[in-house]
Design a protein around this motif. Structure first.
Motif, PDB file in Angstrom:
ATOM      1  N   LEU A  78       1.052  -0.774  -0.176  1.00  0.00           N
ATOM      2  CA  LEU A  78       0.034   0.654   0.112  1.00  0.00           C
ATOM      3  C   LEU A  78       0.782   1.136   0.236  1.00  0.00           C
ATOM      4  CD1 LEU A  78      -3.225   1.341  -0.087  1.00  0.00           C
ATOM      5  CD2 LEU A  78      -2.553   1.376   2.628  1.00  0.00           C
ATOM      6  N   ILE A  79       0.800   2.111  -1.300  1.00  0.00           N
ATOM      7  CA  ILE A  79       1.451   3.087  -0.967  1.00  0.00           C
ATOM      8  C   ILE A  79       0.846   4.409  -1.109  1.00  0.00           C
ATOM      9  CG2 ILE A  79       2.187   5.042  -2.790  1.00  0.00           C
ATOM     10  CD1 ILE A  79       3.117   2.933  -4.580  1.00  0.00           C
ATOM     11  N   VAL A  80       1.074   5.558  -0.231  1.00  0.00           N
ATOM     12  CA  VAL A  80       0.197   6.099   0.680  1.00  0.00           C
ATOM     13  C   VAL A  80       1.181   7.463  -0.466  1.00  0.00           C
ATOM     14  CG1 VAL A  80      -0.733   8.196   2.025  1.00  0.00           C
ATOM     15  CG2 VAL A  80      -1.676   5.529   2.380  1.00  0.00           C
ATOM     16  N   GLU A  81       0.152   8.641  -1.247  1.00  0.00           N
ATOM     17  CA  GLU A  81       0.507   9.657  -1.468  1.00  0.00           C
ATOM     18  C   GLU A  81      -0.378  11.175  -0.910  1.00  0.00           C
ATOM     19  OE1 GLU A  81       1.865  11.159  -5.776  1.00  0.00           O
ATOM     20  OE2 GLU A  81      -0.134  10.313  -5.890  1.00  0.00           O
ATOM     21  N   CYS A  82       0.898  12.130  -0.871  1.00  0.00           N
ATOM     22  CA  CYS A  82      -0.120  13.081  -0.508  1.00  0.00           C
ATOM     23  C   CYS A  82       0.322  14.153  -1.863  1.00  0.00           C
ATOM     24  CB  CYS A  82       0.940  14.003   0.931  1.00  0.00           C
ATOM     25  SG  CYS A  82       1.039  12.976   2.724  1.00  0.00           S
ATOM     26  N   GLY A  83      -0.992  14.637  -1.837  1.00  0.00           N
ATOM     27  CA  GLY A  83      -0.204  15.389  -2.455  1.00  0.00           C
ATOM     28  C   GLY A  83      -0.814  14.655  -4.424  1.00  0.00           C
ATOM     29  N   THR A  84      -1.994  15.055  -5.214  1.00  0.00           N
ATOM     30  CA  THR A  84      -2.330  14.107  -6.093  1.00  0.00           C
ATOM     31  C   THR A  84      -1.707  14.890  -7.028  1.00  0.00           C
ATOM     32  OG1 THR A  84      -3.791  12.646  -5.314  1.00  0.00           O
ATOM     33  CG2 THR A  84      -4.378  12.685  -7.171  1.00  0.00           C
ATOM     34  N   ALA A  85      -2.461  16.137  -7.593  1.00  0.00           N
ATOM     35  CA  ALA A  85      -2.424  17.429  -8.795  1.00  0.00           C
ATOM     36  C   ALA A  85      -3.456  16.235  -9.719  1.00  0.00           C
ATOM     37  CB  ALA A  85      -0.973  17.518  -8.843  1.00  0.00           C
TER      38      ALA A  85
ATOM     39  N   SER B 187       1.040  -6.586  -8.271  1.00  0.00           N
ATOM     40  CA  SER B 187       0.537  -6.584  -6.673  1.00  0.00           C
ATOM     41  C   SER B 187       0.683  -4.977  -6.200  1.00  0.00           C
ATOM     42  CB  SER B 187       1.339  -7.309  -5.556  1.00  0.00           C
ATOM     43  OG  SER B 187       2.607  -7.350  -5.730  1.00  0.00           O
ATOM     44  N   GLY B 188      -0.253  -4.495  -4.863  1.00  0.00           N
ATOM     45  CA  GLY B 188      -0.709  -2.976  -4.731  1.00  0.00           C
ATOM     46  C   GLY B 188      -0.755  -2.156  -5.022  1.00  0.00           C
ATOM     47  N   ARG B 189      -1.284  -1.654  -3.584  1.00  0.00           N
ATOM     48  CA  ARG B 189      -2.730  -0.476  -3.990  1.00  0.00           C
ATOM     49  C   ARG B 189      -1.843   0.899  -4.132  1.00  0.00           C
ATOM     50  NH1 ARG B 189      -6.823   0.291  -0.991  1.00  0.00           N
ATOM     51  NH2 ARG B 189      -5.368  -1.101   0.890  1.00  0.00           N
ATOM     52  N   LEU B 190      -2.542   1.954  -4.333  1.00  0.00           N
ATOM     53  CA  LEU B 190      -2.407   3.461  -3.889  1.00  0.00           C
ATOM     54  C   LEU B 190      -3.473   3.959  -3.476  1.00  0.00           C
ATOM     55  CD1 LEU B 190      -0.538   6.081  -4.337  1.00  0.00           C
ATOM     56  CD2 LEU B 190      -1.743   6.121  -6.872  1.00  0.00           C
ATOM     57  N   ILE B 191      -3.900   4.774  -2.397  1.00  0.00           N
ATOM     58  CA  ILE B 191      -3.803   5.956  -2.073  1.00  0.00           C
ATOM     59  C   ILE B 191      -3.444   6.975  -2.166  1.00  0.00           C
ATOM     60  CG2 ILE B 191      -5.780   6.793   0.434  1.00  0.00           C
ATOM     61  CD1 ILE B 191      -5.313   4.671   1.277  1.00  0.00           C
ATOM     62  N   THR B 192      -3.836   8.093  -3.010  1.00  0.00           N
ATOM     63  CA  THR B 192      -3.356   9.047  -3.067  1.00  0.00           C
ATOM     64  C   THR B 192      -4.642  10.340  -2.043  1.00  0.00           C
ATOM     65  OG1 THR B 192      -1.946  11.053  -4.780  1.00  0.00           O
ATOM     66  CG2 THR B 192      -4.093   9.488  -5.475  1.00  0.00           C
TER      67      THR B 192
ATOM     68  N   ASP C  60       2.927   0.773   3.798  1.00  0.00           N
ATOM     69  CA  ASP C  60       4.395   0.511   3.848  1.00  0.00           C
ATOM     70  C   ASP C  60       4.993   1.718   2.695  1.00  0.00           C
ATOM     71  OD1 ASP C  60       3.391  -0.806   1.699  1.00  0.00           O
ATOM     72  OD2 ASP C  60       4.162  -2.356   2.238  1.00  0.00           O
ATOM     73  N   PHE C  61       4.826   2.649   2.028  1.00  0.00           N
ATOM     74  CA  PHE C  61       5.889   3.600   1.283  1.00  0.00           C
ATOM     75  C   PHE C  61       4.949   4.279   1.275  1.00  0.00           C
ATOM     76  CE2 PHE C  61       7.216   5.522  -2.501  1.00  0.00           C
ATOM     77  CZ  PHE C  61       8.231   4.779  -2.885  1.00  0.00           C
ATOM     78  N   LEU C  62       4.952   5.335   1.762  1.00  0.00           N
ATOM     79  CA  LEU C  62       4.774   7.179   2.103  1.00  0.00           C
ATOM     80  C   LEU C  62       5.066   7.979   0.486  1.00  0.00           C
ATOM     81  CD1 LEU C  62       2.627   8.614   3.268  1.00  0.00           C
ATOM     82  CD2 LEU C  62       4.765   9.204   4.826  1.00  0.00           C
TER      83      LEU C  62
ATOM     84  N   VAL D 198       9.629   5.801   3.022  1.00  0.00           N
ATOM     85  CA  VAL D 198       9.087   7.573   2.720  1.00  0.00           C
ATOM     86  C   VAL D 198       9.841   8.671   1.987  1.00  0.00           C
ATOM     87  CG1 VAL D 198       8.170   9.462   4.472  1.00  0.00           C
ATOM     88  CG2 VAL D 198       7.998   6.517   5.075  1.00  0.00           C
ATOM     89  N   LEU D 199       9.188   8.670   0.893  1.00  0.00           N
ATOM     90  CA  LEU D 199       9.497   9.659  -0.041  1.00  0.00           C
ATOM     91  C   LEU D 199       9.338  11.562   0.008  1.00  0.00           C
ATOM     92  CD1 LEU D 199      11.133   7.459  -1.426  1.00  0.00           C
ATOM     93  CD2 LEU D 199      10.453   8.563  -3.634  1.00  0.00           C
ATOM     94  N   ALA D 200      10.130  12.607   0.029  1.00  0.00           N
ATOM     95  CA  ALA D 200       9.484  14.051   0.533  1.00  0.00           C
ATOM     96  C   ALA D 200       9.578  13.833  -0.783  1.00  0.00           C
ATOM     97  CB  ALA D 200       9.811  14.049   1.472  1.00  0.00           C
ATOM     98  N   ASP D 201       9.547  14.798  -1.507  1.00  0.00           N
ATOM     99  CA  ASP D 201       9.174  15.540  -2.576  1.00  0.00           C
ATOM    100  C   ASP D 201      10.155  17.357  -2.154  1.00  0.00           C
ATOM    101  OD1 ASP D 201      10.857  16.023  -5.340  1.00  0.00           O
ATOM    102  OD2 ASP D 201       8.313  17.317  -5.853  1.00  0.00           O
ATOM    103  N   ASN D 202      10.393  17.768  -3.471  1.00  0.00           N
ATOM    104  CA  ASN D 202      11.054  19.002  -2.768  1.00  0.00           C
ATOM    105  C   ASN D 202      11.699  19.642  -1.663  1.00  0.00           C
ATOM    106  OD1 ASN D 202       7.843  19.728  -4.385  1.00  0.00           O
ATOM    107  ND2 ASN D 202       9.068  20.386  -5.364  1.00  0.00           N
ATOM    108  N   VAL D 203      12.549  18.171  -1.579  1.00  0.00           N
ATOM    109  CA  VAL D 203      13.392  19.344   0.004  1.00  0.00           C
ATOM    110  C   VAL D 203      14.713  19.643  -0.358  1.00  0.00           C
ATOM    111  CG1 VAL D 203      12.796  16.947   0.696  1.00  0.00           C
ATOM    112  CG2 VAL D 203      15.020  17.079  -0.286  1.00  0.00           C
ATOM    113  N   GLY D 204      14.466  20.434  -1.688  1.00  0.00           N
ATOM    114  CA  GLY D 204      15.562  20.776  -2.151  1.00  0.00           C
ATOM    115  C   GLY D 204      15.379  22.501  -1.489  1.00  0.00           C
ATOM    116  N   ILE D 205      14.057  22.796  -3.327  1.00  0.00           N
ATOM    117  CA  ILE D 205      13.210  24.288  -2.835  1.00  0.00           C
ATOM    118  C   ILE D 205      12.700  24.615  -1.536  1.00  0.00           C
ATOM    119  CG2 ILE D 205      13.569  24.565  -5.472  1.00  0.00           C
ATOM    120  CD1 ILE D 205      10.190  23.480  -5.166  1.00  0.00           C
ATOM    121  N   GLY D 206      12.541  23.816  -0.729  1.00  0.00           N
ATOM    122  CA  GLY D 206      10.908  23.887   0.206  1.00  0.00           C
ATOM    123  C   GLY D 206      11.875  23.438   1.760  1.00  0.00           C
TER     124      GLY D 206
END
Ligand SMILES: C[S@@+](CC[C@H](N)C(=O)[O-])C[C@H]1O[C@@H](n2cnc3c(N)ncnc32)[C@H](O)[C@@H]1O
Length: 189
Positions: free
Chosen positions: A40-47, A64-69, A112-114, A140-148
């Motif tokens: 199960l992947i959870v994504e914050c910020g689908t756009a 296998s695997g699902r996404l909640i966004t 198991d994946f954020l 756990v991945l976080a995007d924009n850790v350079g600009i943000g």
């Protein structure tokens, strides 16, 4: 059809300046999903679903695997749902509208994946909202850790102090940013 939808979504993001990972970071994200083989992947910020499509392609290939966004902007979420449907991914994705922190609090299954890619100052509240349902380990991945970095200093300080955490820099060919980074943290209790 999948490739055509992905190309159209990327083109729309560029034309309308809708934020998205872009292909350089999206390829990296897909590699992380491939390696983690999440249930199960959870994504914050689908756009409008660009990063979601990249992750869903990996899940579909793995069988296998699902996404909640989660997306706070109802119009963007509606476009994402239409894009997921056109790409033939509806059965693998649950696209929710709302504030990511609130929606994450309501998720009861093991995650198991954020992917954190919403408003920067919400990364740490979102992480804390789902932490008790993160598996041991979880990616756990976080995007924009350079600009943000300043706006998410609480989050970055926490993961860099407590977990195995690496910053990956990318040269990016997007109209609004040319260099940025993704933080990959392996959460363990
Ligand atoms: C950088 S974009 C996401 C890009 C997307 N992950 C991609 O690569 O295609 C950030 C999105 O987060 C949404 N957002 C901002 N604050 C949010 C919140 N509190 N909860 C959920 N989504 C939010 C914005 O509306 C925007 O669409």
């Amino acid at each position: 059809m999948f490739d055509q939808v992905l190309q159209e979504v990327e083109a729309q993001c560029r034309t309308e300046r809708i934020p998205m990972l872009g292909p350089e970071k999206a390829k990296f994200l897909a590699g992380c999903v491939e390696e983690a083989k999440p249930s199960l992947i959870v994504e914050c910020g689908t756009a409008i679903g660009y990063s979601g499509l990249w992750m869903l392609r990996v899940l579909k290939a793995a069988g296998s695997g699902r996404l909640i966004t989660v997306e706070i902007d109802a119009d963007r979420a509606a476009q994402a749902r239409a894009n997921f449907e056109r790409a033939g991914m509806t059965d693998l994705v649950d696209s929710r509208i709302g504030d990511a922190q609130e929606v994450l609090e309501s998720i009861q299954e093991p995650v198991d994946f954020l992917l954190l890619d919403n408003n920067f100052n919400n990364y740490f509240p979102c992480f804390q909202a789902i932490e008790s349902r993160l598996t041991n380990p979880a990616t756990v991945l976080a995007d924009n850790v350079g600009i943000g970095a300043d706006a998410m200093a609480d989050y970055l300080g926490h993961v860099r102090e407590h977990y195995e955490s690496e910053t990956h820099w990318f040269d990016i060919d997007l109209p609004w940013v040319k260099q940025d980074a993704i933080e990959v943290s392996i959460y363990r209790r």
